[in-house]
Enzyme design. Structure first.
Site, mmCIF file in Angstrom:
data_model
loop_
_atom_site.group_PDB
_atom_site.id
_atom_site.type_symbol
_atom_site.label_atom_id
_atom_site.label_comp_id
_atom_site.label_asym_id
_atom_site.label_seq_id
_atom_site.Cartn_x
_atom_site.Cartn_y
_atom_site.Cartn_z
ATOM 1 N N HIS A 1 0.839 -1.218 0.000
ATOM 2 C CA HIS A 1 0.000 0.000 0.000
ATOM 3 C C HIS A 1 0.864 1.254 0.000
ATOM 4 O O HIS A 1 2.029 1.232 0.387
ATOM 5 C CB HIS A 1 -0.915 0.037 1.228
ATOM 6 C CG HIS A 1 -0.160 0.167 2.511
ATOM 7 N ND1 HIS A 1 0.367 1.366 2.962
ATOM 8 C CD2 HIS A 1 0.184 -0.754 3.429
ATOM 9 C CE1 HIS A 1 0.998 1.157 4.104
ATOM 10 N NE2 HIS A 1 0.899 -0.116 4.407
ATOM 11 N N ARG B 1 -5.514 0.605 5.684
ATOM 12 C CA ARG B 1 -4.757 1.115 4.543
ATOM 13 C C ARG B 1 -4.608 0.084 3.428
ATOM 14 O O ARG B 1 -4.541 0.432 2.239
ATOM 15 C CB ARG B 1 -3.399 1.670 4.977
ATOM 16 C CG ARG B 1 -2.494 0.707 5.754
ATOM 17 C CD ARG B 1 -1.471 1.488 6.565
ATOM 18 N NE ARG B 1 -0.418 0.678 7.166
ATOM 19 C CZ ARG B 1 -0.443 0.192 8.406
ATOM 20 N NH1 ARG B 1 -1.495 0.398 9.183
ATOM 21 N NH2 ARG B 1 0.586 -0.504 8.878
ATOM 22 N N GLU C 1 0.633 -6.084 8.394
ATOM 23 C CA GLU C 1 2.031 -5.654 8.486
ATOM 24 C C GLU C 1 2.696 -6.382 9.668
ATOM 25 O O GLU C 1 2.023 -6.877 10.581
ATOM 26 C CB GLU C 1 2.092 -4.136 8.661
ATOM 27 C CG GLU C 1 3.483 -3.524 8.818
ATOM 28 C CD GLU C 1 4.475 -3.940 7.724
ATOM 29 O OE1 GLU C 1 4.843 -5.147 7.707
ATOM 30 O OE2 GLU C 1 4.904 -3.100 6.922
ATOM 31 N N HIS D 1 1.271 -5.314 2.873
ATOM 32 C CA HIS D 1 2.217 -4.376 3.483
ATOM 33 C C HIS D 1 3.646 -4.755 3.118
ATOM 34 O O HIS D 1 3.901 -5.843 2.628
ATOM 35 C CB HIS D 1 2.040 -4.400 4.993
ATOM 36 C CG HIS D 1 0.615 -4.159 5.414
ATOM 37 N ND1 HIS D 1 0.148 -2.921 5.774
ATOM 38 C CD2 HIS D 1 -0.444 -4.999 5.495
ATOM 39 C CE1 HIS D 1 -1.145 -3.011 6.078
ATOM 40 N NE2 HIS D 1 -1.523 -4.259 5.914
#
Lengths: 259, 279
Positions: free
Chosen positions: A11, A62, A89, A188
């Site tokens: 992202h 995100r 992440e 991520h």
């Protein structure tokens, strides 16, 4: 002759990326620039004629937001999107929320690089005294994961990330690819790196040198057993990509006078 | 608890409320529906149906306001359902962004699509009347089970719709080329019964973002409405519609609209007026 094409996407910029802080499991949305990065990605993938059948994201906003922007630009809002914490992440433990430049000043660039780029060194765990502990662990999204909340990580090395990602890859994502689905993983930096390490057979020491730029789709062409038939391709303007990689690498460095 | 021997009126009123409270069913579940707002084709007054029109800017704002209303009331969901048409999906996305629940699982299904308007898809009101005559249009409008003419292979939008990748898993029997309201409801309800109801009964808080006619199917079913009654009901757009249901999924009170006072009042008045007007 590649049988399957897999697309990975890290992202784009979130509010904390701009401030150079370890965001990790804190749920930040994309910044305006991050939204633009995602839309640009969508345009590129659309121009390439990609026909996604399925999208996987983490449960951090995100990554979902990035997927939605890409799908919207491509006119593919109808494509199923499946979300899992296992694509989150990397959990940076006690380092969450800390500014990378300050960390580098306090602990030295090398130690920060070790935490960020080593394979199996785990940062110190997050605990109840941490300013973001409650924000993370009281969040409802962690009540409905496939493991009980108390078993969710409190800090992770890259190896830990792969350990919790791999079952999801093997049991959920890989079968879809083998069924002929063209899959986009909107995730991520470190969940993408962990997966690449596994798929491309990158060594524990070499993975440290792998930097993925934000907002640049990565194409992996795979054979029937999901082994890459050629090196990963970063798609788009190559000069821009190199600049984006450098930007990520620079984030680890201390800047005297502070940013 | 002592009931003072006041004047008969006060004691009676008290006892009446106690009885009413006791007999009121408790809400076991809560369900929220939201009908997407204005699309680019709504603006042009065209039959949209299965054409994948985008939200207009006004439609985007409606969705954002809907999200804000849910946020203000502190709604939390566990699972979401929507159609495979972007105007509903984008409405859901805007709502989820507004309530910070973008992580929720979302299930998309053609069964929640808008009604398929067949050969009328793409025509505006004037074109429709010119092509088919006012009398025929009236019949289609007022009929529960008479479908519009089918969308055949000659239709401008035939390949864009019928051959779109999103429908490739549908069998020939399933893929419509036109629908009456009855047909729409007949293909929406199996999804409601087989997929959504079990989730509600498991205690999951459900949000459904869809279209006027697919939502009519759910409302008709929940409230056991007649064919005529459902045809006279136009759900407001962009406004979260809240149902409180008992353990048998029967509504314990009429649907409620969420929003600021004026928005809600206007919506309620518009719905009330529909029942009266006979076009």
């Amino acid at each position: 002759m590649p049988e399957h094409r897999l697309f990975l996407l890290r992202h784009g910029e979130g509010a904390w990326n701009k401030e150079n802080r370890f965001c990790s499991w804190v749920d930040q949305k994309l910044s305006e620039d991050g939204v633009k990065e995602a839309q640009e990605c969508g345009r590129l993938l659309k121009e390439m004629g990609c026909q996604f059948d399925m999208v996987f994201t983490s449960i951090l906003s995100r990554s979902v937001q990035t997927a939605w922007q890409v799908l919207e630009v491509m006119g593919l809002e109808w494509v199923p999107v499946v979300k899992s914490w296992r694509l989150n992440e990397r959990h940076y433990g006690a380092l969450i929320g800390l500014n990378r430049a300050e960390m580098a000043l306090n602990h030295g660039e090398e130690r920060v690089k070790l935490w960020r780029r080593s394979y199996d060194v785990t940062p110190p765990p997050i605990d109840e005294s941490h300013p973001f502990f409650t924000e993370i662990y009281n969040d409802r999204r962690y009540n409905s994961c496939d493991i009980p909340k108390e078993n969710l990580p409190r800090a992770e090395s890259l190896k830990d990330v792969l350990d919790r990602l791999l079952p999801y890859w093997d049991n959920i994502i890989a079968p879809e690819i083998k069924r002929g689905k063209t899959v986009l993983l909107s995730a991520h930096g470190n969940s993408c790196r962990a997966l690449l390490k596994h798929l491309e057979g990158i060594s524990d020491s070499d993975i440290a040198g792998v930097t993925l730029p934000t907002g640049v789709p990565i194409l992996l062409e795979l054979d029937g057993d999901l082994r890459p038939v050629k090196p990963r391709q970063l798609l788009g303007d190559q000069a821009k990509i190199q600049a984006a990689i450098k930007k990520v690498e620079d984030q680890g460095k201390a800047k005297p006078g502070g940013k | 608890m002592l009931i003072q021997k006041a004047s008969g009126g006060v004691a009676d009123a008290f006892l009446f409320r106690v009885r009413k409270f006791k007999s009121q069913r408790m809400a076991a579940y809560r369900l929220v529906l939201i009908r997407h707002g204005e699309s680019c084709w709504n603006q042009e007054n065209r039959f949209c149906g299965w054409f994948d029109a985008d939200l207009s800017e006004a439609g985007v704002q409606e969705a954002k306001r809907g999200g804000q209303a849910l946020k203000d009331s502190g709604f939390e969901f566990d699972v979401c359902y929507t159609s495979v048409l972007q105007r509903a999906i984008r409405t859901l996305w805007l709502v989820l962004d507004g309530i910070d629940q973008m992580w929720l699982p979302v299930h998309r299904t053609w069964r929640l699509n808008e009604r398929h308007y067949g050969g009328l898809t793409g025509l505006n009101k004037a074109e429709t009347a010119a092509r088919h005559g006012e009398a025929q249009v009236k019949v289609w409008r007022r009929s529960y089970d008479i479908p519009p003419p089918p969308m055949d292979a000659e239709h401008d939008l035939y390949s864009a719709i019928s051959q779109d990748r999103r429908y490739r898993d549908l069998s020939k029997d399933q893929l419509p080329i036109c629908e009456s309201l009855k047909d729409t409801i007949a293909r929406a309800l199996p999804f409601w019964n087989e997929e959504i109801v079990p989730q509600i009964k498991e205690g999951k808080k459900v949000l459904i973002a869809a279209h006027g006619n697919s939502l009519r199917g759910i409302v008709k079913h929940l409230e056991d409405m007649t064919d005529e009654a459902i045809m006279n009901l136009n759900l407001p757009t962009g406004i979260p519609i809240v149902y409180e249901l008992d353990k048998n999924l029967k509504p314990i009170k009429p649907m409620q609209f969420l929003g600021d006072e004026e928005t809600v009042r206007k919506a309620m008045e518009a719905v009330a007026a529909q029942g009266k007007a006979k076009k």
